[in-house]
Motif scaffolding. Sequence first.
Motif, PDB file in Angstrom:
ATOM      1  N   VAL A 147       0.845  -1.192   0.000  1.00 26.91           N
ATOM      2  CA  VAL A 147       0.000   0.000   0.000  1.00 26.91           C
ATOM      3  C   VAL A 147       0.883   1.245   0.000  1.00 26.91           C
ATOM      4  O   VAL A 147       1.903   1.291   0.699  1.00 26.91           O
ATOM      5  CB  VAL A 147      -0.926   0.061   1.246  1.00 26.91           C
ATOM      6  CG1 VAL A 147      -1.895   1.236   1.135  1.00 26.91           C
ATOM      7  CG2 VAL A 147      -1.684  -1.228   1.430  1.00 26.91           C
TER       8      VAL A 147
ATOM      9  N   PRO B 167       1.022   4.899   1.253  1.00 23.99           N
ATOM     10  CA  PRO B 167       0.321   5.787   2.176  1.00 23.99           C
ATOM     11  C   PRO B 167       0.146   7.211   1.654  1.00 23.99           C
ATOM     12  O   PRO B 167      -0.614   7.995   2.222  1.00 23.99           O
ATOM     13  CB  PRO B 167       1.228   5.774   3.423  1.00 23.99           C
ATOM     14  CG  PRO B 167       2.584   5.440   2.903  1.00 23.99           C
ATOM     15  CD  PRO B 167       2.356   4.504   1.749  1.00 23.99           C
TER      16      PRO B 167
ATOM     17  N   ARG C  54      -3.500   0.512  -3.350  1.00 28.50           N
ATOM     18  CA  ARG C  54      -3.092  -0.780  -2.817  1.00 28.50           C
ATOM     19  C   ARG C  54      -2.933  -1.800  -3.936  1.00 28.50           C
ATOM     20  O   ARG C  54      -3.524  -1.664  -5.023  1.00 28.50           O
ATOM     21  CB  ARG C  54      -4.103  -1.314  -1.791  1.00 28.50           C
ATOM     22  CG  ARG C  54      -5.427  -1.756  -2.418  1.00 28.50           C
ATOM     23  CD  ARG C  54      -6.370  -2.403  -1.427  1.00 28.50           C
ATOM     24  NE  ARG C  54      -6.049  -3.792  -1.149  1.00 28.50           N
ATOM     25  CZ  ARG C  54      -6.362  -4.812  -1.954  1.00 28.50           C
ATOM     26  NH1 ARG C  54      -6.974  -4.600  -3.119  1.00 28.50           N
ATOM     27  NH2 ARG C  54      -6.061  -6.047  -1.610  1.00 28.50           N
TER      28      ARG C  54
ATOM     29  N   THR D   6      -7.079  -1.238   5.660  1.00 31.39           N
ATOM     30  CA  THR D   6      -6.252  -2.406   5.394  1.00 31.39           C
ATOM     31  C   THR D   6      -5.300  -2.610   6.562  1.00 31.39           C
ATOM     32  O   THR D   6      -4.858  -1.644   7.192  1.00 31.39           O
ATOM     33  CB  THR D   6      -5.469  -2.290   4.072  1.00 31.39           C
ATOM     34  OG1 THR D   6      -4.915  -3.563   3.730  1.00 31.39           O
ATOM     35  CG2 THR D   6      -4.342  -1.269   4.150  1.00 31.39           C
TER      36      THR D   6
ATOM     37  N   ILE E  15      -4.775   2.857   7.126  1.00 34.61           N
ATOM     38  CA  ILE E  15      -3.830   1.743   7.175  1.00 34.61           C
ATOM     39  C   ILE E  15      -3.503   1.473   8.636  1.00 34.61           C
ATOM     40  O   ILE E  15      -3.120   2.379   9.374  1.00 34.61           O
ATOM     41  CB  ILE E  15      -2.526   2.077   6.425  1.00 34.61           C
ATOM     42  CG1 ILE E  15      -2.801   2.433   4.955  1.00 34.61           C
ATOM     43  CG2 ILE E  15      -1.545   0.906   6.513  1.00 34.61           C
ATOM     44  CD1 ILE E  15      -1.591   3.009   4.227  1.00 34.61           C
TER      45      ILE E  15
END
Length: 298
Positions: free
Chosen positions: A156, A158, A163, A192, A218
């Motif tokens: 992923v 940020p 993703r 996630t 996240i």
Amino acid sequence: KAHMKAVEEAEARGETGDRGAWKWAIRKRIWDHMESNDIAAEPRPVHHRIPNFVGAELTAKQIEKLPEFQRAKWVKVNPDRPQAAVRIATLRAGKMLLVPQPRLRTGFFSVLDPNKIDPSKYNFAVTQRGVVEYGEPIDLDADIKVDLIVIGSVAVNPANGARIGKGEGFAELEYGMLRVMEAIDDDTPVVTTIHDCQLVDDIASEKMLCHDVPVDIICTPTQTIRLERILPKPQGIYWDKLSPQKLGSIKILQKLKAKLERELGEKLPTALPDEVLPPTAQRSGFGEKGKGKGKGKG
């Protein structure tokens, strides 16, 4: 290597859709790093999986602190091993748990109602066999409202929420079908849970396609990262991006397509040429230890 070569060749012919070689390079880098540094946890090797990792249970602690989780009544969580603790935490918090059937091969989603399960059975209930025993299958006509989505990832970014999964596209299909059902909308948070080493900076926004699902939050074992919404979320199923292979292997998609075509009174767009399907890891039931070798979602 053989799969990478096949993808590159198909990509050159314009036949791979979103399954380009650049994504596989990132996947391999993450999988290799997790294995060589013993970050990976069983089932191993983590290649061709949503990888389990040391400290995965700590991400559930991060999710439990989220206001979005605390106020949610219905939570959809993927059936992979690293998210097992999140599924258990959802039941322990008294929330309805929505779990996809692995690879959607046996159906659609199953609902686990914590009020109908003995708390001592929660750990088993979130495994593949447990979902069969305790879950209640739902259909496309189910009138539900999902308040939070938790998905697994291989990598992923940020910076933009982009993703990459393991390459089979099921998170996108599950999300798209929930959109069609009006069970979720643009404002439904997508979280996630990953290891910190799965944070990357080389998934570019411009490479993301209409059906790719970006994340809003996240959770790693050490931190929670809230992201600015940059990428649009999918609005449903993009039938022109769906290969005949994938459509032919998932009965619930065939059922949805037929239903929509009846309602619209016309055929939906035709799909792309056949894709190069990725290898799948051999595994036992999700979130549980077992000796059998069955293909699950994990």
